[in-house]
Design an enzyme around this catalytic site. Structure first.
Site, PDB file in Angstrom:
ATOM      1  N   ASP A 100       7.382   3.271   4.581  1.00  0.00           N
ATOM      2  CA  ASP A 100       7.179   1.816   3.974  1.00  0.00           C
ATOM      3  C   ASP A 100       6.353   1.395   3.238  1.00  0.00           C
ATOM      4  O   ASP A 100       5.353   2.457   2.541  1.00  0.00           O
ATOM      5  CB  ASP A 100       6.314   1.043   5.817  1.00  0.00           C
ATOM      6  CG  ASP A 100       5.313   1.303   5.760  1.00  0.00           C
ATOM      7  OD1 ASP A 100       4.615   2.854   5.770  1.00  0.00           O
ATOM      8  OD2 ASP A 100       4.109   0.775   6.693  1.00  0.00           O
ATOM      9  N   GLU A 166       2.391   2.370   8.048  1.00  0.00           N
ATOM     10  CA  GLU A 166       1.586   2.544   7.425  1.00  0.00           C
ATOM     11  C   GLU A 166       0.316   1.538   7.157  1.00  0.00           C
ATOM     12  O   GLU A 166      -0.242   1.337   6.918  1.00  0.00           O
ATOM     13  CB  GLU A 166       1.256   3.868   6.453  1.00  0.00           C
ATOM     14  CG  GLU A 166       0.009   4.306   6.612  1.00  0.00           C
ATOM     15  CD  GLU A 166      -0.613   3.798   4.987  1.00  0.00           C
ATOM     16  OE1 GLU A 166      -1.892   4.217   4.677  1.00  0.00           O
ATOM     17  OE2 GLU A 166      -0.540   2.451   4.566  1.00  0.00           O
ATOM     18  N   ASP A 195      -1.252  10.213  -0.465  1.00  0.00           N
ATOM     19  CA  ASP A 195      -0.970   9.123  -0.617  1.00  0.00           C
ATOM     20  C   ASP A 195      -2.505   7.683  -1.243  1.00  0.00           C
ATOM     21  O   ASP A 195      -2.816   7.427  -0.651  1.00  0.00           O
ATOM     22  CB  ASP A 195      -0.725   8.373   0.682  1.00  0.00           C
ATOM     23  CG  ASP A 195      -0.965   6.885   0.969  1.00  0.00           C
ATOM     24  OD1 ASP A 195      -0.197   6.293  -0.304  1.00  0.00           O
ATOM     25  OD2 ASP A 195      -0.744   6.709   2.458  1.00  0.00           O
ATOM     26  N   HIS A 228      -0.663 -35.970   8.851  1.00  0.00           N
ATOM     27  CA  HIS A 228      -0.804 -36.922   7.847  1.00  0.00           C
ATOM     28  C   HIS A 228      -2.596 -37.477   7.919  1.00  0.00           C
ATOM     29  O   HIS A 228      -3.538 -37.422   8.770  1.00  0.00           O
ATOM     30  CB  HIS A 228      -0.137 -38.260   7.687  1.00  0.00           C
ATOM     31  CG  HIS A 228       0.074 -38.911   6.881  1.00  0.00           C
ATOM     32  ND1 HIS A 228      -1.173 -39.341   5.697  1.00  0.00           N
ATOM     33  CD2 HIS A 228       0.623 -39.283   5.839  1.00  0.00           C
ATOM     34  CE1 HIS A 228      -1.207 -40.016   4.706  1.00  0.00           C
ATOM     35  NE2 HIS A 228       0.158 -39.947   4.790  1.00  0.00           N
TER      36      HIS A 228
HETATM   37  N1  BES Z   1      -1.935   4.648  -0.507  1.00  0.00           N
HETATM   38  C1  BES Z   1      -2.930   3.032  -0.032  1.00  0.00           C
HETATM   39  C2  BES Z   1      -4.451   4.046   0.776  1.00  0.00           C
HETATM   40  C3  BES Z   1      -4.877   4.576  -0.370  1.00  0.00           C
HETATM   41  C4  BES Z   1      -5.574   3.118  -1.348  1.00  0.00           C
HETATM   42  C5  BES Z   1      -5.859   5.627  -0.581  1.00  0.00           C
HETATM   43  C6  BES Z   1      -6.593   3.371  -2.223  1.00  0.00           C
HETATM   44  C7  BES Z   1      -6.926   5.800  -1.997  1.00  0.00           C
HETATM   45  C8  BES Z   1      -6.414   4.409  -2.874  1.00  0.00           C
HETATM   46  C9  BES Z   1      -2.556   3.258   1.267  1.00  0.00           C
HETATM   47  O1  BES Z   1      -0.470   3.123   1.626  1.00  0.00           O
HETATM   48  C10 BES Z   1      -2.770   1.885   2.180  1.00  0.00           C
HETATM   49  O2  BES Z   1      -2.698   1.456   1.389  1.00  0.00           O
HETATM   50  N2  BES Z   1      -3.486   1.433   3.454  1.00  0.00           N
HETATM   51  C11 BES Z   1      -3.693  -0.394   3.862  1.00  0.00           C
HETATM   52  C12 BES Z   1      -3.824   1.091   5.968  1.00  0.00           C
HETATM   53  C13 BES Z   1      -4.437  -0.285   6.368  1.00  0.00           C
HETATM   54  C14 BES Z   1      -3.433  -0.929   6.431  1.00  0.00           C
HETATM   55  C15 BES Z   1      -5.606   0.295   7.310  1.00  0.00           C
HETATM   56  C16 BES Z   1      -5.077   0.172   3.413  1.00  0.00           C
HETATM   57  O3  BES Z   1      -6.082   1.253   3.020  1.00  0.00           O
HETATM   58  O4  BES Z   1      -5.261  -1.438   2.917  1.00  0.00           O
HETATM   59 ZN    ZN Z   2       0.014   4.379   0.960  1.00  0.00          ZN
END
Ligand code: BES
Ligand code: ZN
Length: 478
Positions: A100, A166, A195, A228
């Site tokens: 996603d 995720e 990731d 309003h």
């Molecule tokens: N890929 C990120 C996680 C990440 C972000 C790892 C920055 C290292 C550095 C992941 O897809 C993500 O964004 N996760 C969310 C999870 C949240 C919704 C619980 C996040 O970190 O905001």
């Molecule tokens: Zn991610």
């Protein structure tokens, strides 16, 4: 092993264009987990992965997760689980990723169509999900294909777990992982997640820690419908005014969390830990480049890294129901929902944080003396994770990085969250490693998200090389 890896690497180069094509197809599917109307696209993306994996000869299952909590009309997207290879003489590695993506609209300021992979003359491949996390997920598939076409024996049995929620807190996945730990995942010897990102643009890293994330909503309502402001301004309690004032009590301009008690939950810094930050290849310019500005909170790199990795932070994300279009509409919104999240660190427990947040928000609202109604709740929460980078899983990954990139990786923690990381560790009892593909300038979650062609192609080599080294690394369960 060396000559085998060389022919694998050569094959990755030969297949580079078709690997980019695979990413193009994936980016074209707007699998936005947070948008209800895109749920069919999320499912389509899961099916795309499943079909690609079947074509590669993997055993694939699409596992349903049931209804989405709080949204009973919506089915959660399936988990794609797959197995490639079943040789009892080989190690088994479990890899996780997500298919996603975050929302993206051209009007947010993208230079190109977000769901069309656009490659510029410097090899930057723009598109939502390119680095987070479609590029890395496809990296595993590409590694399988390049082994097959190079005629190189696949060094491990690969278990795969790719989810579609995720970016929405991995709803439903904890239970699934706990259920399958002794079933589908039972043979796993170690876990690898690709990731996350390098700290800069040149030096690779291996990551052994993440912050958690607790995401809250505050709803304030009063009037029966939008009003309003000329007619009703000065006659009614206004939800937006109350919300701004409550949200204003959460955090200050210097990033200090103002909710009493939160900072007391944070594990104190030790001298050992302090000594780790100086050696990390990271500069304030790396920060400024990825920020796109010089608006950092701290002047030095060490405190900046601590702010990202080992202290909590509170971010205010937006307000549902507020007037946000261009122009000057004189409306009093009847109901507004403010969103904020706290990135959590050792030793903050989810329930303790919740309690402090609820107490504080209730008090702050009560202090306003408003006749409006207020509700505060947790949307989702994921726990922080810190592992041992001394495990053979990390040693093997370090060798793979040296082989592909010619340098020893930094050992890093990260500020972002991958909610199931700790779940994998606890459910399987195995070491978890984060092995990033992309770099600090990839702009995950932002406009113009991209993955550099070099990081993608060398990253595919890295994932494959890791599997070779991890297949051979002597066991030390540090
Ligand atoms: N890929 C990120 C996680 C990440 C972000 C790892 C920055 C290292 C550095 C992941 O897809 C993500 O964004 N996760 C969310 C999870 C949240 C919704 C619980 C996040 O970190 O905001
Ligand atoms: Zn991610």
């Amino acid at each position: 092993m060396a000559p085998q890896l060389d022919s694998y690497f050569k094959q990755v180069d030969t297949l580079a264009e078709s690997f980019i094509d695979r990413l193009r197809k994936a980016v074209a599917i707007p699998s936005i987990s947070a948008a209800d109307e895109h749920r069919p696209d999320v499912v389509k993306m899961g099916e795309f992965l499943a079909s690609e994996l079947r074509n590669l000869g993997a055993h694939v299952e699409l596992r349903p997760l049931g209804k989405q909590p709080h949204k009973e009309h919506l089915e959660l997207p399936p988990v794609v689980v797959a197995r490639y290879g079943e040789d009892p003489k080989k190690r088994t590695i479990l890899v996780y990723g997500h298919y996603d993506v975050q929302p993206a609209l051209k009007e947010d300021g993208w230079a190109t169509e977000p769901f069309t992979l656009s490659v510029d003359d410097k090899g930057r491949m723009y598109g939502r999900g390119s680095t987070d996390d479609k590029g890395p997920v496809l990296g595993w598939l590409n590694a399988i294909e390049a082994h097959q076409k190079a005629g190189v024996d696949f060094p491990v049995n690969l278990l795969m777990c790719f989810e579609g929620m995720e970016e929405y807190g991995s709803e439903g996945l904890d239970d699934f992982i706990n259920e399958e730990a002794k079933k589908f995942f039972k043979d796993a010897d170690a876990v690898c997640i690709s990731d996350n990102y390098w700290l800069g643009t040149e030096k690779p890293c291996l990551t052994y820690g993440l912050r958690g994330c607790s995401y809250y909503s505050i709803e304030i309502s009063g009037p029966g419908q939008d009003l309003h402001s000329g007619v009703f301004g000065g006659t009614a309690h206004e939800p937006m005014t109350d919300l701004v004032r409550v949200m204003g009590t959460l955090v200050d301009t210097a990033g200090n969390i103002l909710i009493p008690g939160i900072n007391d939950l944070v594990a104190p810094m030790t001298d050992d830990e302090k000594s780790l930050y100086g050696g990390i290849a990271f500069t304030m310019d790396n920060l400024y480049e990825s920020l796109g500005s010089k608006t950092g909170l701290f002047a030095d790199k060490e405190r900046t890294l601590m702010g990202r990795w080992r202290y909590p932070s509170l971010s205010i994300h937006g307000v549902e129901g507020a007037f946000s279009a261009p122009g000057a509409k004189t409306v009093i919104p009847a109901k507004v929902v403010g969103k904020f999240s706290i990135r959590t660190v050792p030793d903050m427990e989810i329930e303790d944080v919740d309690k402090l947040v609820y107490d504080h928000v209730n008090k702050a609202f009560a202090a306003l003396g408003s006749k409006n109604n207020m509700k505060v709740w947790l949307q989702h929460a994921g726990k922080w994770w810190v592992a041992s980078p001394k495990h053979w899983n990390f040693t093997a990954a370090g060798k793979a990085v040296e082989r592909v990139w010619g340098v020893k990786p930094d050992l890093t923690r990260e500020g972002g969250s991958i909610p199931v990381t700790l779940t994998f560790e606890q459910a399987t009892g195995k070491n978890v490693l984060l092995l990033p593909m992309g770099s600090s300038t990839d702009a995950a979650h932002s406009i113009n998200e991209k993955l550099d062609k070099r990081n993608y192609i060398e990253g595919i080599k890295l994932l494959g090389a890791y599997l070779h080294y991890v297949a051979e690394e002597p066991t030390n369960e540090a």
